[in-house]
Structure formats: structure tokens, C-alpha cells
Design an enzyme around this catalytic site. Structure first.
Site, PDB file in Angstrom:
ATOM      1  N   HIS A 125      -7.930 -12.428  -6.377  1.00 43.39           N
ATOM      2  CA  HIS A 125      -9.345 -12.187  -6.042  1.00 43.39           C
ATOM      3  C   HIS A 125     -10.290 -12.541  -7.191  1.00 43.39           C
ATOM      4  CE1 HIS A 125      -8.367 -10.426  -2.252  1.00 43.39           C
ATOM      5  NE2 HIS A 125      -7.723  -9.401  -2.769  1.00 43.39           N
ATOM      6  N   ASP A 162      -0.414 -13.159   0.688  1.00 44.01           N
ATOM      7  CA  ASP A 162      -0.972 -11.803   0.579  1.00 44.01           C
ATOM      8  C   ASP A 162      -1.832 -11.551   1.832  1.00 44.01           C
ATOM      9  OD1 ASP A 162      -1.738  -9.709  -1.918  1.00 44.01           O
ATOM     10  OD2 ASP A 162      -3.254  -9.830  -0.347  1.00 44.01           O
ATOM     11  N   HIS A 164      -4.625 -10.254   2.082  1.00 43.50           N
ATOM     12  CA  HIS A 164      -6.046 -10.519   1.817  1.00 43.50           C
ATOM     13  C   HIS A 164      -6.254 -11.999   1.497  1.00 43.50           C
ATOM     14  CE1 HIS A 164      -5.368  -6.240   0.630  1.00 43.50           C
ATOM     15  NE2 HIS A 164      -6.470  -6.079   1.347  1.00 43.50           N
ATOM     16  N   ASP A 249       1.471  -7.073   1.056  1.00 46.71           N
ATOM     17  CA  ASP A 249       0.685  -6.059   1.762  1.00 46.71           C
ATOM     18  C   ASP A 249       0.425  -6.378   3.229  1.00 46.71           C
ATOM     19  OD1 ASP A 249      -0.833  -8.131   0.787  1.00 46.71           O
ATOM     20  OD2 ASP A 249      -2.281  -6.884  -0.285  1.00 46.71           O
TER      21      ASP A 249
HETATM   22 ZN   LIG Z   1      -3.705  -8.023  -0.985  1.00 47.94          ZN
END
Ligand SMILES: [Zn+2]
Length: 311
Positions: A125, A162, A164, A249
Site C-alpha cells: 500500500h 493479497d 486488498h 488475507d
Molecule cells: Zn491485505
């Protein structure tokens, strides 16, 4: 032989009750130690990055901000990203270990084809200008820049599974023709980016591939979408190295993310990437831990990934 980087130093980034906690890597390392095949893998030594190498990827301001906050006793870099006094040093080691892993699979006569870095803080991120979403430095982007600068690679593929969207990695390489970014993720979801029409800009147009999936997507559809995306990315990029942002995740029991995946799905994805790497880049893969917050399940997922990687 597969090389693994793991070290108790990564537990010194102390985040308290935060989901991105030291017990993640501690539990995974302890579990791996108990597996018979794990002792056969090569172990690498972790290394700290210098700020001169990180500034290739991040602004000096971002680096200064993290250093100053940690030196002052710690605190929040953004609403989600907490630093303890040791965190800046730990983050330098995460970035440095990713670069060192690249060395170990790319240097002349390298005996290792694939490397896995069991480390934190995660990175995907963090944008060029901003640490965010539990991430201080973008380890995978730093590794990509390093592979290009030191080994002259022209084409690198980053695969990010991931749950996200890897907004930071996308941001850093959005106008870059040499680094192809493929992300499959839950959408709509944090951090809000990652739609299919975000495909790159300028010279980088066509080198970003996002596959956003809604909550409730079946595992079968997820796998098909992943394979299709990977095939497209490999076909377009013809990478000389594949980097993996290995977040766990999307597992069905993850307390932060979840996209309904099971352990076998991580085996499937890792095998697919390994097969692709064997066909285009002599099997060269560097994988770095990103998310994955169920402390009971994460060790099993890391083991499944690593076991598929080493085969
Ligand atoms: Zn994540």
C-alpha cells in the site's frame, strides 16, 4: 533450492493489538520449524537497506517522516500505520531483505531459483509519497527497482494476490513500461482503487492489470480469473523475474479481508506462478509476505505457499 528469509528481528516492529502484529511472523516461523521438509530449505541472512537505495522508490520526505516518528518513540504514520521505536530499523530490514533475495536468485551462478521473505511490515500500500495501510516502505517495488538497476532487467512482473488492491505498487509503476503489475483483489474494498479500467498511463499504458472481484465470488471463479490474469500478464510482459506480493488475507477466515479462499487455493496460485516462471524466466521468483491476519491460519497458508514454491 528454495531460499527462506525469516528472523526474530521482524517481531521488533511492535504494534500492540493491531492486526498486523509480531505474532504473525512469529507463529508462522514456529510452525515452519516443525515441518520435516522445512529443514531442507536454504536459509538466508536478512539485511538492512540503506536510505540511498530506498529513495529510488520513495520520496526523501516519506523516509524522513518514518525515521523521525520512530526515533521520537513511535506513533501513527497514518490512521492504520503504527510505528514503535524499532519500526524504522525493521522496515529498513524488510526492504533490504527483499533486495537481498533478488541478489540470491539473479546473481551469476545463483543456486536458488526462488526465495520467500517471511517479514513485516508489509509494503504494497505504500506509494512513492505515502506510507499507509500498515505499510512503511514498498518492499516489492524496492525489489523491482533494485533488480532493474543492478541486474539490468527490462521486464519484471509483480503478481499481487493479497485481498486488498496493491495501490502503492500500482502508483509507483503506473507510467513504467518495464514493470508489469497484476493484482487480483476484493472490490469494492480498502483502499478503494483497483478497477479494471486502471491499466497504466503514458509509457506504462497496458502494463497494469486489475481483476476486482466482489465478496461472494466462488472459489472456482476466483481461480479461473486468477489463471486468466496470470496468463495475460505473462504473455504481455514476458518477465525475466516474477515478484509475488504474497498476502493471505483473502482466506475465508481472515478477520480483516476474506474473499472465501481455502488453503488449497494458495497452493493452486503458487503452482500456477511457478509454472509460468519456469516457462519464461528460468523459474526465478521472489515472494514477499504482505497481509494475512488470522493467527491460526496464516502459518498454514504460508506453509502451503512455500511448499508449492519449493517443489
Ligand atoms: Zn491485505
Amino acid at each position: 533450492m528454495t531460499l527462506v528469509f525469516s528472523d526474530p528481528l521482524f517481531e521488533r516492529h511492535q504494534t500492540g493489538f493491531h492486526p498486523e502484529c509480531a505474532a504473525r511472523v512469529q507463529g508462522a516461523a514456529r510452525y515452519l520449524d516443525g515441518l520435516p521438509w522445512f529443514s531442507q530449505l536454504a536459509r538466508g541472512r536478512i539485511t538492512a537497506a540503506t536510505e540511498e537505495l530506498i529513495v529510488r522508490t520513495h520520496s526523501q520526505h516519506l523516509i524522513d517522516q518514518a525515521r523521525t516518528l520512530a526515533a521520537g518513540g513511535g506513533g501513527y504514520l497514518d490512521a492504520d500505520t503504527y510505528l514503535s521505536p524499532a519500526s524504522f530499523d525493521v522496515a529498513l530490514h524488510a526492504a533490504g531483505t527483499a533486495m537481498h533475495a533478488v541478489d540470491q536468485v539473479l546473481r551469476a551462478g545463483a543456486e536458488h531459483r526462488e526465495a520467500f521473505c517471511l517479514m513485516r511490515p508489509p509494503g504494497h500500500h505504500a506509494t512513492a509519497q505515502l506510507s499507509m495501510g500498515f505499510c512503511v516502505f514498498n518492499n516489492i517495488a524496492i525489489a523491482a527497482h533494485y533488480a532493474r538497476d543492478v541486474y539490468g532487467l527490462q521486464r519484471i512482473l509483480i503478481v499481487d494476490f493479497d485481498v486488498h488492491h496493491g495501490n502503492g505498487t500500482q502508483d509507483i509503476f503506473y507510467e513504467d513500461a518495464g514493470v508489469y503489475f497484476f493484482s487480483i483483489h476484493r472490490f469494492p474494498f480498502y483502499p478503494g482503487s483497483g478497477t479494471a479500467d486502471e491499466t497504466g498511463r503514458g509509457r506504462g499504458l497496458g502494463t497494469t492489470l486489475n481483476i476486482p472481484l466482489s465478496m461472494g465470488t466462488s472459489r472456482q471463479l476466483y481461480r479461473e480469473a486468477f489463471q486468466r490474469g496470470l496468463d495475460t500478464a505473462v504473455e504481455r510482459c514476458r518477465p525475466e523475474l516474477i515478484l509475488i506480493s504474497a498476502g493471505f488475507d483473502a482466506h475465508k477466515d481472515d478477520p480483516v479481508g476474506s474473499l472465501g479462499l481455502e488453503i488449497e487455493d494458495y497452493d493452486f496460485m503458487t503452482r500456477s506462478i511457478k509454472q509460468a516462471a519456469a516457462s519464461v524466466c528460468d523459474g526465478r521468483i521472489v515472494s514477499c509476505l504482505e497481509g494475512g491476519y488470522n493467527l491460526e491460519v496464516l502459518p498454514l497458508l504460508v506453509a502451503a505457499h512455500l511448499e508449492a514454491l519449493r517443489r
